[in-house]
Design a protein around this motif. Structure first.
Motif, PDB file in Angstrom:
ATOM      1  N   TRP A   1      85.453  28.835  22.474  1.00  0.00           N
ATOM      2  CA  TRP A   1      87.004  28.598  22.025  1.00  0.00           C
ATOM      3  C   TRP A   1      87.393  27.824  22.746  1.00  0.00           C
TER       4      TRP A   1
ATOM      5  N   THR B   1      90.604  26.099  23.209  1.00  0.00           N
ATOM      6  CA  THR B   1      91.718  25.941  23.333  1.00  0.00           C
ATOM      7  C   THR B   1      92.461  27.170  24.212  1.00  0.00           C
TER       8      THR B   1
ATOM      9  N   LEU C   1      88.103  38.724  21.952  1.00  0.00           N
ATOM     10  CA  LEU C   1      89.021  37.695  21.592  1.00  0.00           C
ATOM     11  C   LEU C   1      89.741  37.847  20.395  1.00  0.00           C
ATOM     12  N   VAL C   2      90.830  37.922  20.094  1.00  0.00           N
ATOM     13  CA  VAL C   2      91.827  37.935  19.028  1.00  0.00           C
ATOM     14  C   VAL C   2      92.103  36.735  18.307  1.00  0.00           C
ATOM     15  N   GLY C   3      92.289  35.663  19.273  1.00  0.00           N
ATOM     16  CA  GLY C   3      92.520  34.264  18.801  1.00  0.00           C
ATOM     17  C   GLY C   3      93.466  33.758  19.864  1.00  0.00           C
TER      18      GLY C   3
ATOM     19  N   ASP D   1      97.974  30.389  16.596  1.00  0.00           N
ATOM     20  CA  ASP D   1      98.137  30.455  15.350  1.00  0.00           C
ATOM     21  C   ASP D   1      97.806  31.893  14.800  1.00  0.00           C
ATOM     22  N   ILE D   2      96.740  32.322  15.421  1.00  0.00           N
ATOM     23  CA  ILE D   2      96.049  33.617  14.952  1.00  0.00           C
ATOM     24  C   ILE D   2      97.139  34.759  15.283  1.00  0.00           C
TER      25      ILE D   2
ATOM     26  N   MET E   1      98.971  37.221  12.673  1.00  0.00           N
ATOM     27  CA  MET E   1      98.874  38.799  12.791  1.00  0.00           C
ATOM     28  C   MET E   1     100.072  39.659  13.383  1.00  0.00           C
TER      29      MET E   1
END
Lengths: 110, 89
Positions: free
Chosen positions: A69, A71, A81-83, A86-87, A91
């Motif tokens: 990932w 960034t 990792l969830v994100g 943006d994610i 969510m």
């Protein structure tokens, strides 16, 4: 990338249920995207451990490789990792973030 | 070719999107970390593509990251992504 930094990441992720790798600190975020995720977590009353990747270049590069990932911020729950911003934003708006935290046993069901 | 054109070309070729919006938000970040005098550092991209069907959020963004890996490493400071399959909200 050295195995040592991966080991350090694994230890950090094992130590806390919710971990945020960000630019700056929760009190002084150095990036708008990091600031937004801090705000989302804080508004939801979610306790988290934050690490400032700007102070730790090895950790910063190590995380990119560890999770494939590129960034920051990066939010992890129970080591996964969830994100990024943006994610997490999506969510949070849809209620999925809260649902995930309940499913993972991090917070009690409302 | 501008950064924006490069992003557009790569995403069109790889994902055949039914909708693609690329917004250059660099002007809002002048003076911030990662900004450059020549601009084209901060983008917001919306992609609607059948290539995303059946993929989770992380995998969708990883596909885009992979297509733009060199730009993200060397040129683009921030990339905000909304990845949807056709028919999703």
């Amino acid at each position: 990338m050295s195995e040592a930094v991966f080991e350090r990441i694994r230890e950090q992720l094992a130590a806390d249920d919710v971990v945020l790798y960000m630019k700056g600190t929760p009190v002084f975020p150095m990036c708008g995207f990091s600031a937004r995720v801090v705000q989302i977590l804080s508004n939801a009353g979610i306790k988290f451990q934050a690490y400032n990747v700007l102070e730790d270049p090895e950790l910063r590069q190590g995380l990119k490789d560890f999770s494939n990932w590129p960034t920051f911020p990066q939010l992890y729950v129970k080591g996964e990792l969830v994100g990024g911003c943006d994610i997490v934003t999506e969510m949070a708006q849809s209620g999925e973030l809260q649902q995930l935290l309940v499913e993972k046993g991090v917070v009690a069901a409302a | 070719m501008s950064v924006r054109e490069t992003i557009e070309r790569r995403l069109r070729e790889a994902l055949a999107p039914e909708r693609l919006e690329i917004v250059d938000e660099s002007a809002r970040h002048v003076g911030h970390a990662g900004a450059r005098p020549e601009g084209e550092t901060h983008f917001r991209v919306t992609v609607v593509s059948a290539a995303f069907a059946g993929l989770g959020r992380l995998e969708r963004q990883r596909r885009v990251h992979a297509l733009l890996a060199d730009l993200l490493r060397e040129r683009v400071h921030a990339l905000s992504l909304l990845c949807r399959a056709p028919g999703e909200l």
